[in-house]
Design a protein around this motif. Structure first.
Motif, mmCIF file in Angstrom:
data_model
loop_
_atom_site.group_PDB
_atom_site.id
_atom_site.type_symbol
_atom_site.label_atom_id
_atom_site.label_comp_id
_atom_site.label_asym_id
_atom_site.label_seq_id
_atom_site.Cartn_x
_atom_site.Cartn_y
_atom_site.Cartn_z
ATOM 1 N N TYR A 55 92.450 101.672 87.084
ATOM 2 C CA TYR A 55 91.508 100.923 87.918
ATOM 3 C C TYR A 55 90.733 101.819 88.878
ATOM 4 N N HIS A 57 92.065 103.415 91.342
ATOM 5 C CA HIS A 57 92.779 103.479 92.612
ATOM 6 C C HIS A 57 94.217 103.052 92.368
ATOM 7 N N GLU A 72 95.485 91.724 101.243
ATOM 8 C CA GLU A 72 94.266 92.527 101.398
ATOM 9 C C GLU A 72 93.853 93.151 100.071
ATOM 10 N N PHE A 73 94.812 93.633 99.310
ATOM 11 C CA PHE A 73 94.510 94.242 98.012
ATOM 12 C C PHE A 73 93.872 93.234 97.073
ATOM 13 N N ALA A 75 92.321 90.524 97.747
ATOM 14 C CA ALA A 75 91.023 90.063 98.231
ATOM 15 C C ALA A 75 89.892 91.008 97.839
ATOM 16 N N GLN A 76 90.224 92.252 97.532
ATOM 17 C CA GLN A 76 89.210 93.246 97.197
ATOM 18 C C GLN A 76 88.934 93.350 95.699
ATOM 19 N N LEU A 77 89.709 92.656 94.879
ATOM 20 C CA LEU A 77 89.548 92.755 93.433
ATOM 21 C C LEU A 77 88.331 91.967 92.952
ATOM 22 N N THR A 78 87.676 92.490 91.944
ATOM 23 C CA THR A 78 86.634 91.727 91.278
ATOM 24 C C THR A 78 87.291 90.707 90.352
ATOM 25 N N GLU A 81 88.730 92.441 87.315
ATOM 26 C CA GLU A 81 89.953 93.204 87.599
ATOM 27 C C GLU A 81 91.143 92.255 87.761
#
Length: 403
Positions: A55, A57, A72-73, A75-78, A81
């Motif tokens: 990915y 990261h 938090e992790f 919430a940042q995914l597309t 993903e």
């Protein structure tokens, strides 16, 4: 007569465990047949998840990442993903406290379907002994029932006897949340029983959810049946020590920390701790306020209801910290009232939570019967559980004065 027999059984369990403490290898091997293997590690697929760098990261380590960082992790995914992770690692995503609720429900349906198919394959394998094939049929049937429309499985882990967490109501929008922590013999195979349903976590949770709506139809509620730790099997050595509770308590705290990230109730979730589950709750209690409190909370105090309890591992509520309010009840026909309320050499779970000097807020369980009758319709205990879960403390019924 039955109560006397159970008293002898439990005292025998204490004595048997005491013998094991001093006995040699032969006695220890005999005990191993009933002792359960506690589960403290992340689910299958976690190692591959951590090593997956495709990915661009690092993915958060399920063994060490706090639920706040998990939220938090995710919430940042597309969307692409997220879908890819759910498909590739359903057990990891489905058990990741802090991940979005709808994502976990979806991941667990995938994991459940895979477990059902695996069990069906074993059931059809004629190279296996008949007893193993029969167990596979039972496992497939248990899992299939959880795939019914409308079921919300918050966590599923097929290891051992099976760990499972289910939700009733809209957990994400609920104003009041209740978490049921069951005792011995709670596992995948006994999670939702058609016969004597109130012996099972699912049956208890349904009864509480219905009673909440009967008492307050306009309140948005959710009930979580949490079988997220390995429970004792029967009345063997595990039932009279805190070993499984010591492993289960951090898992309960993690659940609460995950709910803090994904729900917004008016108060911390109320915990309903049955039988050995009250040992888990007592062990977790000092750290519960830090795990459960959120900015949306209006009280900051967690209601902790114990019923049919063998003890909480302490002598009084003062040892549990000031962030929990302990409510306690036990009906007169519950055999657990005949256990020795003491702790000696690691055996036993301390004082009786319903005793006058324990410090709990005692509530009525009139009209309930036996160790598994607290959620029966029309009982004071079910009425009181719903009142506490709703925060309607003025409606709680108290026990009759002692003669």
């Amino acid at each position: 007569m039955r109560r006397r027999r159970w008293k002898h059984v439990l005292i025998g369990a204490f004595a048997g465990a005491a013998v094991l403490a001093d006995a040699g290898a032969a006695a220890a091997q005999a005990a191993a047949a009933t002792e359960q293997l506690a589960i403290s590690t992340p689910p299958a697929g976690s190692a591959a998840w951590v090593e997956d760098h495709s990915y661009g990261h690092d993915l958060p380590d399920p063994a060490t990442t706090a639920p706040a960082a998990v939220a938090e992790f995710f919430a940042q995914l597309t969307p692409a993903e997220l879908n890819r992770l759910v498909e590739a690692y359903p057990l990891v995503v489905g058990n990741f406290d802090g991940a979005p609720l709808a994502v976990r429900y979806r991941a667990n349906r995938i994991a459940l379907a895979a477990e059902r198919d695996r069990a069906r394959t074993r059931a059809a394998d004629r190279t296996l002994p008949p007893e193993q094939r029969a167990l596979a049929v039972s496992r497939a049937n248990d899992v299939q029932s959880l795939l019914a429309d409308g079921r919300q499985i918050l966590a599923f882990d097929p290891r051992g006897r099976g760990l499972l967490t289910e939700v009733w109501g809209d957990l994400g929008s609920a104003d009041r949340v209740a978490v049921l922590v069951p005792g011995s013999d709670a596992d995948l195979g006994h999670f939702d029983q058609a016969v004597e349903p109130l012996r099972s976590p699912a049956g208890m949770a349904r009864a509480l959810y219905r009673e909440e709506h009967r008492q307050s139809p306009g309140t948005r509620t959710a009930v979580v049946a949490w079988t997220g730790y390995v429970t004792p099997s029967g009345l063997g050595p595990d039932a009279v020590t805190s070993r499984l509770a010591d492993v289960g308590a951090p898992r309960l705290r993690r659940l609460l920390a995950g709910l803090k990230e994904t729900t917004r109730p008016q108060a911390p979730p109320a915990l309903f701790c049955h039988s050995y589950g009250s040992v888990v709750c007592g062990t977790a209690a000092p750290d519960i306020p830090r795990a459960a409190a959120s900015p949306a909370d209006t009280t900051g105090v967690t209601d902790l209801v114990v019923f049919g309890s063998p003890g909480m591992g302490v002598e009084s509520t003062s040892e549990l910290g000031d962030g929990v309010h302990v409510w306690a009840t036990r009906n007169e026909t519950d055999w657990i009232g005949n256990v020795p309320y003491l702790e000696v050499g690691g055996l036993g779970h301390g004082a009786d939570p319903t005793s006058l000097d324990f410090g709990s807020d005692r509530i009525s369980s009139a009209r309930s019967s036996g160790h598994n009758g607290y959620f029966a319709a029309g009982t004071d205990s079910l009425h009181n559980f719903a009142a506490v879960a709703l925060g309607a403390y003025q409606d709680v019924l108290r026990p009759a004065p002692e003669a």
